[in-house]
Design an enzyme around this catalytic site. Structure first.
Site, short mmCIF file in Angstrom:
data_model
loop_
_atom_site.label_atom_id
_atom_site.label_comp_id
_atom_site.label_asym_id
_atom_site.label_seq_id
_atom_site.Cartn_x
_atom_site.Cartn_y
_atom_site.Cartn_z
N ARG A 132 74.31 29.00 8.74
CA ARG A 132 74.04 27.92 8.47
C ARG A 132 73.35 27.28 7.93
O ARG A 132 71.39 27.10 8.39
CB ARG A 132 74.00 27.29 9.78
N HIS A 175 71.97 21.84 12.04
CA HIS A 175 72.95 21.56 12.95
C HIS A 175 73.59 20.41 13.43
O HIS A 175 74.85 20.35 12.82
CB HIS A 175 72.60 22.39 14.96
N TYR A 218 62.08 25.30 14.58
CA TYR A 218 62.70 26.29 15.04
C TYR A 218 63.25 27.30 13.85
O TYR A 218 63.01 28.64 14.16
CB TYR A 218 63.31 26.80 15.73
C1 LIG Z 1 80.38 23.85 26.83
C2 LIG Z 1 79.09 23.36 26.06
N1 LIG Z 1 77.56 23.82 26.17
C3 LIG Z 1 76.85 23.32 24.96
C4 LIG Z 1 77.13 22.68 24.36
C5 LIG Z 1 76.45 21.83 23.27
N2 LIG Z 1 76.24 22.13 21.98
C6 LIG Z 1 76.90 21.30 21.35
S1 LIG Z 1 77.06 22.72 20.07
C7 LIG Z 1 76.00 24.03 20.23
C8 LIG Z 1 75.89 25.39 19.47
C9 LIG Z 1 77.10 25.93 19.08
O1 LIG Z 1 76.70 27.05 18.40
P1 LIG Z 1 77.98 27.82 17.65
O2 LIG Z 1 78.91 27.56 18.67
O3 LIG Z 1 77.62 28.90 17.08
O4 LIG Z 1 78.26 26.99 16.28
P2 LIG Z 1 77.42 26.14 15.71
O5 LIG Z 1 77.33 24.31 15.97
O6 LIG Z 1 76.60 26.88 14.73
O7 LIG Z 1 78.80 26.16 14.30
C10 LIG Z 1 75.56 23.77 21.35
C11 LIG Z 1 74.73 24.44 22.09
C12 LIG Z 1 78.20 21.94 24.29
N3 LIG Z 1 78.85 21.28 23.13
N4 LIG Z 1 79.48 22.53 25.01
#
Ligand SMILES: Cc1ncc(C[n+]2csc(CCOP(=O)(O)OP(=O)(O)O)c2C)c(N)n1
Length: 395
Positions: free
Chosen positions: A287, A291, A300
């Site tokens: 990425r 985010h 971080y």
């Molecule tokens: C069940 C849940 N827990 C926490 C969140 C908050 N949250 C939003 S995006 C994210 C990170 C997701 O990371 P990843 O699955 O690696 O996907 P990326 O965003 O890096 O594409 C989190 C923890 C959420 N949306 N859903």
């Protein structure tokens, strides 16, 4: 894929057998068991053979990847200048979703994540519809109810993502299983991030997939981060792919910045889905951006960690490969960027000129026929709005 044998010294080494200091794992793809077609110069040096893709299809994919990058550039500016509320960047992630989508037929179903506009474009969704969604206007099939970039469209067999990460993986298994039971030849693909692997739904879905063998390809887009959580604190496994071993699900790791490699492994997995069942593919990528527009990665991660990925940019690599095949050149590249930027400007103008959805539309689409309760709530809301407008008019 088997886990590396553990020993006392393993705990001290980094996950993918890297020397200390930031090194892009794609640089040592073979040593890291990462399937690859081209290197950073677009040369055929990986373990996978060059896929057989018709030149026009290949060029269409590259052009879509450039459009996707141009959308990200502009989306960020639109958010920072206050014209859209929120942005989820996808710079650097173009090869995974475009390569994977190209491997599927249009009547197959794709359950997408929130960093994947290329899925929509490769399926033929008009660019203006994407911007109508970003701006929350009434040209958006979801009528402005969702955060910008949370796309999908059932008319194109694309299931919209939910922001509850990983929550949609069991549903994908259910859809695929229903198709299998009905004797329908449709195939399914679902995309999610590495963070989803810590959710219970990921494990439920993989267990179901191992036992019942629905025709699903699970694509875990390992972009290094789940907001600020790195791979080292997301999992103690050496790879996300090998979690499939526990459930009897075929699995592999692919270079997620190599669109040709992604296409190859996804196509193979798709084509064997009805006979062999599911495959879990970990696409190793990075990425490059924030985010979301609400994040600050400087808190971080180090810039040096990001910089090692720059030479492995998925657009640059595919462009170099196309140039080697004499399918591309600088003149075409410049013309493509000019066209993409102009098309984006036109789509923004058209989308911003659209009306906002009216408040009454918030009650639509939950049920095929609106329930009496919703009808009552809608009537109350409309009466309240009318009363407010009447009072405003008296001032
Ligand atoms: C069940 C849940 N827990 C926490 C969140 C908050 N949250 C939003 S995006 C994210 C990170 C997701 O990371 P990843 O699955 O690696 O996907 P990326 O965003 O890096 O594409 C989190 C923890 C959420 N949306 N859903």
């Amino acid at each position: 894929m088997k886990s590396p044998k553990s020993s006392a010294t393993d705990a001290k080494t980094t996950k993918r057998d890297q020397p200390p200091g930031p090194v892009c794992p794609l640089q040592n793809a073979a040593a890291n068991n990462i399937r690859q077609v081209i290197d950073d110069q677009g040369k055929l040096t990986g373990d996978l053979p060059e896929p057989d893709i018709a030149p026009e299809k290949l060029l269409h994919m590259y052009e879509t990847m450039v459009m996707v990058r141009a959308i990200d550039d502009r989306g960020w500016i639109l958010q920072r200048s206050g014209r859209i509320e929120f942005w989820i960047p996808h710079c650097g992630l173009e090869a995974v979703h475009n390569g994977a989508t190209l491997a599927y037929e249009d009547d197959d179903w794709i359950v997408m994540g929130y960093r994947h506009p290329g899925v929509m474009l490769l399926r033929g969704v008009p660019l203006v519809q994407l911007f109508a969604q970003f701006f929350g206007r009434d040209g958006d099939p979801f009528k402005g109810r969702r955060l910008p970039t949370l796309m999908g469209d059932r008319r194109y067999n694309i299931v919209p993502t939910t922001t509850q990460v990983g929550s949609y993986l069991p549903h994908t298994c259910g859809m695929a299983m229903a198709a299998k039971i009905k004797g329908d030849a449709t195939n399914f693909m679902v995309m999610f991030g590495d963070g989803s692997s810590s959710r219970g739904e990921f494990h439920s879905a993989l267990n179901f997939a191992g036992v019942h063998k629905p025709p699903v390809v699970f694509i875990c887009e390992n972009n290094g981060w789940a907001i600020s959580t790195p791979q080292s604190t997301q999992t103690a496994s050496a790879t996300y792919a090998e979690k499939g071993d526990a459930y009897g699900v075929r699995n592999l790791v692919v270079d997620g910045n190599d669109a040709l490699a992604v296409y190859s492994v996804v196509k193979e997995a798709r084509d064997m889905g009805h006979d062999e069942g599911a495959t879990l593919i970990e696409a190793v990528t990075y990425r490059m951006g924030y985010h979301t527009s609400s994040d600050n990665p400087d808190l971080y991660r180090e810039q040096a960690d990001v910089d090692v990925w720059v030479p492995w940019d998925p657009l640059t690599r595919l462009r170099k490969y196309l140039e080697r095949r004499k399918l591309w050149n600088k003149k075409k590249e410049d013309a493509l960027w000019t066209r993409c930027k102009a098309e984006i400007s036109a789509a923004i103008k058209a989308a911003e000129a659209m009306d906002f959805p009216t408040p009454a539309t918030m009650f639509d689409d939950t049920y095929e026929e609106q329930t009496w309760l919703l009808q009552e709530q809608k009537a109350h809301l409309l009466a309240d709005i009318a009363e407010l407008e009447r009072r405003e008019g008296q001032k």
